[in-house]
Design an enzyme around this catalytic site. Structure first.
Site, short mmCIF file in Angstrom:
data_model
loop_
_atom_site.label_atom_id
_atom_site.label_comp_id
_atom_site.label_asym_id
_atom_site.label_seq_id
_atom_site.Cartn_x
_atom_site.Cartn_y
_atom_site.Cartn_z
N HIS A 209 0.84 -1.21 0.00
CA HIS A 209 0.00 0.00 0.00
C HIS A 209 0.87 1.25 0.00
CE1 HIS A 209 -3.30 2.64 1.86
NE2 HIS A 209 -3.70 2.31 0.65
N HIS A 213 1.44 4.09 -3.36
CA HIS A 213 1.25 5.54 -3.25
C HIS A 213 2.56 6.30 -3.41
CE1 HIS A 213 -3.04 5.85 -2.29
NE2 HIS A 213 -2.90 4.70 -1.67
N HIS A 238 -7.40 -0.58 -5.36
CA HIS A 238 -8.19 -0.66 -4.13
C HIS A 238 -9.41 -1.58 -4.30
CE1 HIS A 238 -5.81 3.00 -3.22
NE2 HIS A 238 -5.93 2.59 -1.99
N GLU A 350 -10.02 10.60 -4.85
CA GLU A 350 -8.88 10.39 -3.94
C GLU A 350 -8.67 11.54 -2.97
OE1 GLU A 350 -4.26 8.94 -3.90
OE2 GLU A 350 -5.09 9.58 -5.78
N HIS A 365 -12.32 10.83 -0.33
CA HIS A 365 -11.59 9.67 0.19
C HIS A 365 -10.60 10.10 1.28
CE1 HIS A 365 -7.58 7.66 -0.20
NE2 HIS A 365 -8.30 6.62 0.19
N HIS A 405 -13.08 1.85 2.25
CA HIS A 405 -12.83 1.63 0.83
C HIS A 405 -13.95 0.83 0.16
CE1 HIS A 405 -9.18 3.53 -0.60
NE2 HIS A 405 -8.74 3.45 0.64
#
Length: 684
Positions: A209, A213, A238, A350, A365, A405
């Site tokens: 994860h 990113h 995701h 996002e 998000h 999510h």
């Protein structure tokens, strides 16, 4: 290390130790100009240099390029938290990335980085420097360390470190014992969610994860953020996380994760992380059961929003999906087309700096993360930092991450449901027939279509992240799920001329946690991508063999837990994406002791409709995990929507997966059993 861009590696070690402190087990010394030392060390700088220089084998002289302008980045406390869900922190990180990118050469970057390293928040510095190194053409040969090597405290039970320090300080390296990291240390078996702790708290999952990113930052210079289909990748990576998590819940006889549809009701799930930040030696705050979510008014952190704000942003996104267009910053209508809709929505939700209207659609998000992360101290009156959901490398530990999510995922499904089902000509590949599909373990006399999972005990070296700790290696052992290696085997008949296709492999559960059969609509969003690769079909019968370790989704153990690539690779080797990818040990679900039935699905699609007209070798430049991570500075290597052919609803007459496959000779289904053995096997 002192040659070329490799000298930057000295800045990417033991992030809390001063820059002048010896690196590489005391073998490397960075020689700083006197005015680059901090106020604490400048008066004794000469003594420090002579004290450490005797044992150094390599010295890295740092050029004096003046005092860099880093005051903007000092707004984030050096001994505080750094969260990429914090808009202020994201902006500062983006500006710092730009500062590093704008340095004219490696020597100047080394100088600016050396000055900044001892003055900035360590996590901020490591993040910005890593992104910059990934993005500069003159540093692409630098093998960026795993975050596990820098901040092991984000992934490991804190009771491990006193034992490791004792072992490393008292015992000579040759006689050191391996320190054991207990499994399932955050809750007892009385807590139902603890059945999924092996997944949520897996070191490899949380590293994945973080690295995703890192490769796809949400803010920063346009050259760093604007990558091909970035918003769609945010959705798909995701979405696959939630699919995998739900399937694991079925294996544990738990129901699907409940989306966070109502922010006004208490969160029944509590989480007590038992993780301590090395930056300030403070623990991540716990969240008790039935925590109420409230408006966040963290003035000192510049995190201020209300529950109503989140509800309004969600409604605006949902209304735009239903209308078929989003509102641009200048009021223009931007259509959500089949080709661009998912990408646009991903950047809005996002959000990233690519959002078409950040003012209107807000930070849906990001602030869902924040409202949970700060729920224990929403006004900051108790001076508590954010919970684990507030950082990428720890967020997946908390059960509410998956509820959050699942809700974001449902927004994407809302959009996907506005699209028409794929017509027959987008699913068929005339003249291609999959005559057989099977899978078999890579061992003699293994029964067909039976996969095995078990516990494996592996080791990691903690010493590289134990600032001011022992030199040399200090190993710790941890237990994780593993599967026996296996091979896909397909027999494909091609009735036409020689041609190419894309082989797509998915696995999905047949039943839910109550052993009730899933409908096609339920099953399709639970389908887990296992592999995708290009095949050449000669006229007649073709035998296709593909090993599990070749998966386009995963990276091997060595790249998840160790260096990104061997040090003897050529200087042109591209390391940028090497640590991005799903951990190979979790490629397939855990299954059950008695054996859980899954549908194994294979499809060969028409390459002429898949190709983006660029060739690549999946065996070089860390291209092997392209399904989740794309390719370095290139187009995503599949023109189809991510998740195809399961990303859209089917006609109402399609009630089961068999109904979906039956009309298409280029598709096949096989029943597979996944059996879990509750034994621990040490990695050889």
């Amino acid at each position: 290390m002192a040659s070329g861009s490799q000298k930057l590696l000295a800045l990417l070690q033991r992030p809390l130790e001063p820059t002048f402190y010896p690196k590489d087990d005391g073998k490397t010394l960075i020689d700083l100009p006197e005015n680059y030392l901090t106020d604490r060390y400048r008066p004794i700088g000469e003594n420090l240099q002579s004290r450490f220089s005797d044992d150094a084998e390599t010295r890295i002289p740092v050029r004096n390029v003046g005092i860099p302008s880093i005051a903007f980045a000092e707004a984030i406390p050096r001994r505080g938290g750094f969260s990429l869900f914090n808009e202020k922190h994201r902006k500062i990180a983006g500006d710092l990335i730009a500062l590093f990118l704008n340095q004219p050469d490696v020597d100047t970057l080394m100088a600016v980085g050396s000055y900044a390293r001892d003055r900035l928040n360590p996590m901020l510095f490591q993040y910005a420097m890593s992104v910059a190194i990934q993005s500069r053409p003159d540093t692409k040969d630098v093998n960026i360390p795993s975050l596990l090597q820098l901040f092991p405290d984000s992934f490991v039970d804190p009771t491990t470190f006193p034992k490791a320090r004792e072992e490393g300080s008292v015992v000579q390296q040759v006689d050191r014992m391996v320190v054991n990291i207990e499994m399932n240390f955050t809750a007892s078996d009385r807590e139902e969610e603890q059945r999924l702790a092996f997944f949520r708290e897996d070191i490899g999952v949380n590293l994945h994860h973080w690295h995703w990113h890192l490769v796809y930052p949400g803010d920063g210079p346009d050259q760093v953020v604007r990558k091909d289909r970035r918003g769609e990748l945010f959705y798909y990576m995701h979405q696959q996380l939630i699919a995998r998590y739900n399937v694991e819940r079925f294996c544990a006889r738990l129901g699907r994760v409940r989306p966070l549809t109502n922010l006004r009701v208490p969160l029944p799930e509590g989480y007590f992380p038992k993780i301590i930040r090395s930056v300030n030696n403070r623990a991540f705050p716990p969240r008790p059961q039935n925590q109420v979510l409230t408006d966040i008014n963290r003035v000192d952190d510049d995190v201020i929003f209300t529950v109503t704000d989140l509800e309004n942003w969600e409604k605006r996104i949902a209304d735009s999906i239903d209308a078929g267009f989003v509102m641009g910053a200048n009021g223009q209508r931007i259509p959500l087309t089949e080709e661009t809709g998912t990408d646009i929505l991903g950047n809005i939700m996002e959000p990233s700096s690519l959002s078409v209207n950040r003012q209107y659609y807000g930070s849906y998000h990001g602030n869902l993360h924040n409202i949970i992360a700060y729920s224990h101290d929403p006004e900051g009156r108790f001076l508590e930092g954010y919970g684990v959901v507030g950082e990428f490398q720890t967020a997946m530990r908390d059960p509410t991450f998956y509820r959050l999510h699942a809700q974001v995922d449902n927004m994407f499904h809302r959009y996907k449901n506005t699209l028409q089902p794929y017509p027959a000509n987008q699913l068929n590949y005339n003249g291609v027939q999959i005559q057989s599909l099977g899978v078999q373990l890579n061992r003699a006399n293994a029964p067909p279509n039976v996969l095995l999972t078990y516990w494996q005990r592996s080791q990691i070296d903690l010493a590289t992240g134990m600032d001011f700790g022992p030199q040399g290696n200090v190993f710790a052992s941890f237990t994780h799920l593993q599967h026996a290696p296996f091979t896909f085997r397909l027999t494909v008949n091609n009735t036409g001329a020689r041609r190419r296709g894309t082989c797509r492999i998915f696995i999905g559960p047949k039943t839910d946690e109550r052993n009730i059969a899933l409908t096609y609509q339920e099953q399709r969003i639970l389908m887990i991508e296992l592999d995708k690769w290009t095949v050449t079909l000669n006229p007649g019968t073709n035998s296709i063999v593909r090993r599990s370790e070749q998966s386009s989704v995963t990276i091997p153990y060595e790249r998840t837990f160790r260096s990104a690539a061997p040090s003897n690779q050529s200087g042109t080797e591209v390391y940028r994406f090497c640590n991005c990818g799903w951990p190979s040990h979790l490629l397939i679900p855990k299954g059950t002791p008695e054996g859980m039935s899954f549908d194994l699905f294979a499809m060969i699609s028409d390459f002429t409709n898949d190709t983006v007209n660029q060739e690549f070798d999946e065996n070089v430049d860390c291209n092997d995990s392209h399904s989740f991570c794309g390719l370095r500075d290139r187009l995503y290597p599949d023109r189809r929507p991510m998740g195809y052919p399961f990303d859209r609803r089917a006609p109402n007459a399609t009630r089961t997966l068999q109904d979906f496959v039956r009309p298409n000779s280029n598709m096949a289904l096989t029943n597979v059993q996944v059996r879990f053995t509750n034994t621990v096997i040490a990695r050889t």
